[in-house]
Scaffold this motif. Structure first.
Motif, PDB file in Angstrom:
ATOM      1  N   LEU A  31       0.822  -1.206   0.000  1.00 48.33           N
ATOM      2  CA  LEU A  31       0.000   0.000   0.000  1.00 48.33           C
ATOM      3  C   LEU A  31       0.859   1.260   0.000  1.00 48.33           C
ATOM      4  O   LEU A  31       0.617   2.191  -0.777  1.00 48.33           O
ATOM      5  CB  LEU A  31      -0.938  -0.009   1.209  1.00 48.33           C
ATOM      6  CG  LEU A  31      -2.014  -1.102   1.204  1.00 48.33           C
ATOM      7  CD1 LEU A  31      -2.817  -1.054   2.498  1.00 48.33           C
ATOM      8  CD2 LEU A  31      -2.937  -0.971   0.003  1.00 48.33           C
ATOM      9  N   GLU A  32       1.872   1.300   0.857  1.00 46.88           N
ATOM     10  CA  GLU A  32       2.703   2.496   0.939  1.00 46.88           C
ATOM     11  C   GLU A  32       3.479   2.698  -0.358  1.00 46.88           C
ATOM     12  O   GLU A  32       3.655   3.835  -0.826  1.00 46.88           O
ATOM     13  CB  GLU A  32       3.664   2.397   2.128  1.00 46.88           C
ATOM     14  CG  GLU A  32       4.552   3.597   2.341  1.00 46.88           C
ATOM     15  CD  GLU A  32       3.792   4.871   2.708  1.00 46.88           C
ATOM     16  OE1 GLU A  32       4.380   5.966   2.547  1.00 46.88           O
ATOM     17  OE2 GLU A  32       2.619   4.785   3.152  1.00 46.88           O
ATOM     18  N   GLY A  33       3.947   1.603  -0.957  1.00 51.79           N
ATOM     19  CA  GLY A  33       4.643   1.720  -2.235  1.00 51.79           C
ATOM     20  C   GLY A  33       3.739   2.296  -3.315  1.00 51.79           C
ATOM     21  O   GLY A  33       4.152   3.167  -4.099  1.00 51.79           O
ATOM     22  N   ALA A  34       2.491   1.829  -3.366  1.00 53.57           N
ATOM     23  CA  ALA A  34       1.551   2.346  -4.361  1.00 53.57           C
ATOM     24  C   ALA A  34       1.213   3.806  -4.092  1.00 53.57           C
ATOM     25  O   ALA A  34       1.062   4.608  -5.021  1.00 53.57           O
ATOM     26  CB  ALA A  34       0.286   1.491  -4.359  1.00 53.57           C
ATOM     27  N   ILE A  35       1.097   4.173  -2.815  1.00 53.03           N
ATOM     28  CA  ILE A  35       0.819   5.566  -2.461  1.00 53.03           C
ATOM     29  C   ILE A  35       1.972   6.463  -2.928  1.00 53.03           C
ATOM     30  O   ILE A  35       1.758   7.512  -3.543  1.00 53.03           O
ATOM     31  CB  ILE A  35       0.599   5.702  -0.939  1.00 53.03           C
ATOM     32  CG1 ILE A  35      -0.721   5.051  -0.526  1.00 53.03           C
ATOM     33  CG2 ILE A  35       0.614   7.172  -0.521  1.00 53.03           C
ATOM     34  CD1 ILE A  35      -0.866   4.863   0.978  1.00 53.03           C
ATOM     35  N   ARG A  36       3.192   6.024  -2.650  1.00 55.99           N
ATOM     36  CA  ARG A  36       4.361   6.846  -2.997  1.00 55.99           C
ATOM     37  C   ARG A  36       4.559   6.957  -4.504  1.00 55.99           C
ATOM     38  O   ARG A  36       5.159   7.929  -4.969  1.00 55.99           O
ATOM     39  CB  ARG A  36       5.613   6.290  -2.316  1.00 55.99           C
ATOM     40  CG  ARG A  36       5.562   6.456  -0.809  1.00 55.99           C
ATOM     41  CD  ARG A  36       6.858   6.117  -0.122  1.00 55.99           C
ATOM     42  NE  ARG A  36       6.741   6.418   1.306  1.00 55.99           N
ATOM     43  CZ  ARG A  36       7.748   6.848   2.075  1.00 55.99           C
ATOM     44  NH1 ARG A  36       8.949   7.035   1.546  1.00 55.99           N
ATOM     45  NH2 ARG A  36       7.543   7.093   3.350  1.00 55.99           N
ATOM     46  N   ASN A  37       4.080   5.971  -5.247  1.00 58.66           N
ATOM     47  CA  ASN A  37       4.180   6.033  -6.697  1.00 58.66           C
ATOM     48  C   ASN A  37       3.012   6.767  -7.338  1.00 58.66           C
ATOM     49  O   ASN A  37       2.948   6.878  -8.559  1.00 58.66           O
ATOM     50  CB  ASN A  37       4.277   4.612  -7.277  1.00 58.66           C
ATOM     51  CG  ASN A  37       5.690   4.074  -7.248  1.00 58.66           C
ATOM     52  OD1 ASN A  37       6.540   4.499  -8.012  1.00 58.66           O
ATOM     53  ND2 ASN A  37       5.948   3.147  -6.333  1.00 58.66           N
ATOM     54  N   GLY A  38       2.082   7.230  -6.503  1.00 54.78           N
ATOM     55  CA  GLY A  38       0.936   7.946  -7.034  1.00 54.78           C
ATOM     56  C   GLY A  38      -0.146   7.070  -7.610  1.00 54.78           C
ATOM     57  O   GLY A  38      -1.073   7.560  -8.262  1.00 54.78           O
ATOM     58  N   TRP A  39      -0.051   5.758  -7.400  1.00 50.15           N
ATOM     59  CA  TRP A  39      -1.046   4.841  -7.949  1.00 50.15           C
ATOM     60  C   TRP A  39      -2.298   4.789  -7.076  1.00 50.15           C
ATOM     61  O   TRP A  39      -3.373   4.447  -7.559  1.00 50.15           O
ATOM     62  CB  TRP A  39      -0.449   3.434  -8.062  1.00 50.15           C
ATOM     63  CG  TRP A  39       0.765   3.373  -8.947  1.00 50.15           C
ATOM     64  CD1 TRP A  39       1.075   4.193  -9.999  1.00 50.15           C
ATOM     65  CD2 TRP A  39       1.845   2.443  -8.843  1.00 50.15           C
ATOM     66  NE1 TRP A  39       2.268   3.831 -10.563  1.00 50.15           N
ATOM     67  CE2 TRP A  39       2.775   2.748  -9.880  1.00 50.15           C
ATOM     68  CE3 TRP A  39       2.130   1.372  -8.005  1.00 50.15           C
ATOM     69  CZ2 TRP A  39       3.947   2.031 -10.065  1.00 50.15           C
ATOM     70  CZ3 TRP A  39       3.304   0.653  -8.194  1.00 50.15           C
ATOM     71  CH2 TRP A  39       4.194   0.989  -9.216  1.00 50.15           C
TER      72      TRP A  39
END
Length: 331
Positions: free
Chosen positions: A289-297
């Motif tokens: 989740l945090e990775g997707a948030i940081r990538n703007g997804w």
């Protein structure tokens, strides 16, 4: 559960109660508050090991001073409990795991430091040998076999040391048979009747734990796997038997781990046993989740939605690395 009776359209227009924010608030079924959160933190004794964990962006290993500041932040945000996971010196790990019950290991020092800083904050701990085990397992290993009864004896010593240090909640995460009864008996016998047990009762042999093992320094050290003591992800009834056993042996609360892939188990546990039920939104769930948030997804609202899912599934609370961020959003 009764089947709801719904009038036919147009007598029933379900969108009527979705029309405004106030109408939606009036029929809100599940609430999420800071009081529903437990914040897991990693505390290190290794010089230079503090700082962000690469596979868990936004999560850091903390020094003792950092743990104190985290406790103060939790109190400001009305998070009721913090859970300590130790990152210990690799060179001091042994196959006999004797540092697990050393009163001055990093976990026990962190308990004392937090209780001295914020006495009213509930401190939860982890009961398993892997942070101090040279081969990365939760139990003692002899000739490739993870020993059950000998491990339980070691876990009792570990638990008593944590209770003496001031822990409020013990979290046995090892999945050895009989450990809850042994821990409860030992705590009662030693005068620690007030110490609660939040059992990792349904802990599955999951692939979602990888970033956690990075955080505690266990990656690459595990010899074999943990499938002989953690629950097969395919087995629902076995998980429920584990929960029933732990409650019968004296667990005050039970946990399902991981969280989101096992929401069906959360619901079943709460419905069947009506005991305080928690889930652990584990490191792999957080990292995705945090990775997707940081990538703007994904937007940061996904944090709230993911935690609401646990509450909707019947959980009384959630261990989540998102805890401080979510508490700030809710505030």
């Amino acid at each position: 559960m009764a089947t709801p009776i719904v009038a036919p359209f147009p007598a029933a227009r379900l969108r009527r109660l979705r029309r405004t924010a106030n109408l939606r608030a009036m029929v809100h079924e599940v609430n999420l508050t800071a009081a529903d959160l437990i914040w897991p933190i990693f505390v290190t004794e290794v010089a230079g090991a503090e700082g962000e964990i690469a596979s868990m962006p936004g999560v850091e290993r903390l020094t003792l001073d950092g743990a104190k500041r985290a406790a103060e932040r939790a109190a400001r945000l009305n998070i009721p409990a913090i859970c300590i996971f130790p990152h210990s010196d690799q060179d001091l790990k042994t196959e006999s795991c004797e540092r697990a019950w050393d009163p001055d290991n990093i976990g026990n020092r962190a308990i004392r430091a937090i209780k001295e800083t914020v006495p009213d904050l509930a401190v939860m701990t982890d009961i398993a040998l892997d942070p101090y085990n040279a081969n990365g397992h939760d139990g003692l290993v002899v000739d490739g076999e993870i020993l059950n009864d000998e491990t339980v004896e070691a876990l009792v010593r570990m638990a008593l040391a944590q209770a003496e240090a001031g822990a409020d909640i013990l979290g046995p995460s090892d999945m050895m048979d009989g450990r809850i009864g042994a821990l409860r008996g030992a705590l009662e016998g030693a005068g620690h009747r007030h110490v609660a047990i939040l059992s990792y009762a349904a802990k599955f042999a999951s692939a979602f734990y990888g970033p956690f093992r990075d955080a505690v320094g266990a990656s690459g050290r595990l010899v074999g796997d943990k499938k002989t003591y953690q629950v097969n992800p395919a087995n629902r009834e076995e998980a429920l038997r584990c929960v029933a056993r732990d409650l019968a042996e004296g667990a005050d609360m039970v946990m399902v781990k991981p969280g989101m892939p096992y929401l069906d188990i959360c619901r079943e546990v709460k419905d069947r046993f009506a005991a305080p039920t928690f889930a652990y939104q584990v490191s792999g769930e957080y990292a995705m989740l945090e990775g997707a948030i940081r990538n703007g997804w994904l937007s940061r609202e996904v944090m709230l939605e993911s935690l609401l899912a646990f509450r909707r599934a019947g959980c009384d609370g959630v261990l989540s690395y998102f805890a401080p961020s979510v508490a700030e959003m809710l505030a």
